[in-house]
Design a protein around this motif. Sequence first.
Motif, PDB file in Angstrom:
ATOM      1  N   GLY A  93      36.267  21.847  -8.577  1.00 28.76           N
ATOM      2  CA  GLY A  93      36.530  20.534  -8.027  1.00 28.76           C
ATOM      3  C   GLY A  93      36.222  19.487  -9.100  1.00 28.76           C
ATOM      4  O   GLY A  93      35.883  19.818 -10.241  1.00 28.76           O
ATOM      5  N   THR A  94      36.300  18.227  -8.721  1.00 27.52           N
ATOM      6  CA  THR A  94      36.048  17.161  -9.697  1.00 27.52           C
ATOM      7  C   THR A  94      34.649  16.573  -9.559  1.00 27.52           C
ATOM      8  O   THR A  94      34.324  15.606 -10.255  1.00 27.52           O
ATOM      9  CB  THR A  94      37.083  16.031  -9.544  1.00 27.52           C
ATOM     10  N   LEU A  95      33.812  17.140  -8.695  1.00 30.61           N
ATOM     11  CA  LEU A  95      32.478  16.603  -8.475  1.00 30.61           C
ATOM     12  C   LEU A  95      31.521  17.029  -9.592  1.00 30.61           C
ATOM     13  O   LEU A  95      31.702  18.073 -10.230  1.00 30.61           O
ATOM     14  CB  LEU A  95      31.935  17.052  -7.126  1.00 30.61           C
ATOM     15  N   ALA A 149      40.153  20.920 -13.275  1.00 30.52           N
ATOM     16  CA  ALA A 149      39.519  20.248 -12.139  1.00 30.52           C
ATOM     17  C   ALA A 149      40.581  19.835 -11.128  1.00 30.52           C
ATOM     18  O   ALA A 149      41.516  19.100 -11.459  1.00 30.52           O
ATOM     19  CB  ALA A 149      38.734  19.036 -12.605  1.00 30.52           C
ATOM     20  N   LEU A 150      40.426  20.305  -9.894  1.00 28.80           N
ATOM     21  CA  LEU A 150      41.390  20.035  -8.823  1.00 28.80           C
ATOM     22  C   LEU A 150      40.709  19.253  -7.701  1.00 28.80           C
ATOM     23  O   LEU A 150      39.745  19.742  -7.101  1.00 28.80           O
ATOM     24  CB  LEU A 150      41.941  21.345  -8.261  1.00 28.80           C
ATOM     25  N   PRO A 151      41.186  18.061  -7.366  1.00 33.47           N
ATOM     26  CA  PRO A 151      40.602  17.300  -6.253  1.00 33.47           C
ATOM     27  C   PRO A 151      40.623  18.057  -4.931  1.00 33.47           C
ATOM     28  O   PRO A 151      39.767  17.830  -4.067  1.00 33.47           O
ATOM     29  CB  PRO A 151      41.471  16.040  -6.195  1.00 33.47           C
ATOM     30  N   GLY A 152      41.577  18.956  -4.761  1.00 34.48           N
ATOM     31  CA  GLY A 152      41.653  19.726  -3.523  1.00 34.48           C
ATOM     32  C   GLY A 152      40.491  20.666  -3.303  1.00 34.48           C
ATOM     33  O   GLY A 152      40.326  21.204  -2.208  1.00 34.48           O
ATOM     34  N   ASN A 206      37.349  19.606  -3.783  1.00 31.19           N
ATOM     35  CA  ASN A 206      36.172  18.768  -3.534  1.00 31.19           C
ATOM     36  C   ASN A 206      35.663  18.940  -2.113  1.00 31.19           C
ATOM     37  O   ASN A 206      36.434  19.202  -1.174  1.00 31.19           O
ATOM     38  CB  ASN A 206      36.497  17.300  -3.796  1.00 31.19           C
ATOM     39  N   GLY A 231      44.696  20.912   0.608  1.00 29.00           N
ATOM     40  CA  GLY A 231      44.178  20.890  -0.752  1.00 29.00           C
ATOM     41  C   GLY A 231      43.586  22.223  -1.161  1.00 29.00           C
ATOM     42  O   GLY A 231      43.786  22.698  -2.285  1.00 29.00           O
ATOM     43  N   SER A 257      33.259  25.552  -6.495  1.00 30.69           N
ATOM     44  CA  SER A 257      33.526  24.489  -5.516  1.00 30.69           C
ATOM     45  C   SER A 257      32.294  24.303  -4.631  1.00 30.69           C
ATOM     46  O   SER A 257      31.166  24.465  -5.085  1.00 30.69           O
ATOM     47  CB  SER A 257      34.782  24.847  -4.698  1.00 30.69           C
TER      48      SER A 257
END
Length: 224
Positions: A51-53, A76-79, A81, A139, A159
Motif C-alpha cells: 500500500g502507500t501507507l 505502491a498501490l492505493p487499493g 491501503n 481496490g 498491506s
Amino acid sequence: MGTLYLVRHGQASFGADDYDRLSDLGWRQSRRLGEWMATSGLTQFDAVLTGTLRRHAETWQGVAEGAGLTGLTPQALPGLNEYDSEAVVRAIHPEPLPKPDTPEKYRHHFRLLREGLAAWMAGRTQPVGMPTYPDFVAGVVGALDQVRRQHQGQVLLVSSGGPISTAVGHILGTSPETTIELNLRIRNCSVTEFAFTPKRHMLVTYNTLPHLEGARWHDWVTYA
C-alpha cells in the motif's frame, strides 16, 4: 502455479498521535520475518506490492533488511491501503473517544470498530474521506487480479489487516460478518499464503507466524 505471500505490517503506534509508523517492536518483527524468509529460501520474488501507507513501506524496509534483499523496488498501490478506523468509528459514534490507554478503553474502541465496520459494509454509513465498501473491495481485488495476470512465480504483498482479510473473504466468498472476524484477529507481520493461476487465487494458509515460533518470540506476538 504462483505463490502470493500477503504480509500484514508490523506493530504500528496504536494510541499515539501518529499511528502510521512502526513501533520499535514493529521494526523488530519486520526484520525477524525477513531473517526467516532468508533461511527458508523465500528471497526470489518476481514483484513486491505494498500500500502507500508509511507502515507498509517501513515493514517492507525491515523485511528487506532482515532478508538481505536488494534490487527490488516495490510498487505502491492505493487499493492496498487500510480503511480509516477513526472515520469508521466516528460514523457511528461522533463524540470524541478517550485515548485507549486501559484494557477497558481498548476493548471499547474495538467494539465500536466492529459495529462501524458492519454498518459501512452494509451501506448504512459512509465514513468521511473513505471509499464506499464496494470500492474498497474493488481496490483489493484489482491488486489480486494484477498478480494473477502479470506474474507466475513468487510475489510479496505488504498491506494491512483490512485489505488482507478482504482478499481472503473475496476468494472464499465469506459474509461481511466473517470478514470482520478475520480482520480483527489478524496478527502483526503475519503471513497469509495464496496459490494462484492466471484464472484464480486459492487460500493455502492464513495469519501464520512461522518466524515467531518458540518461547523466545512469545512476547513479539501483537495485534494492533
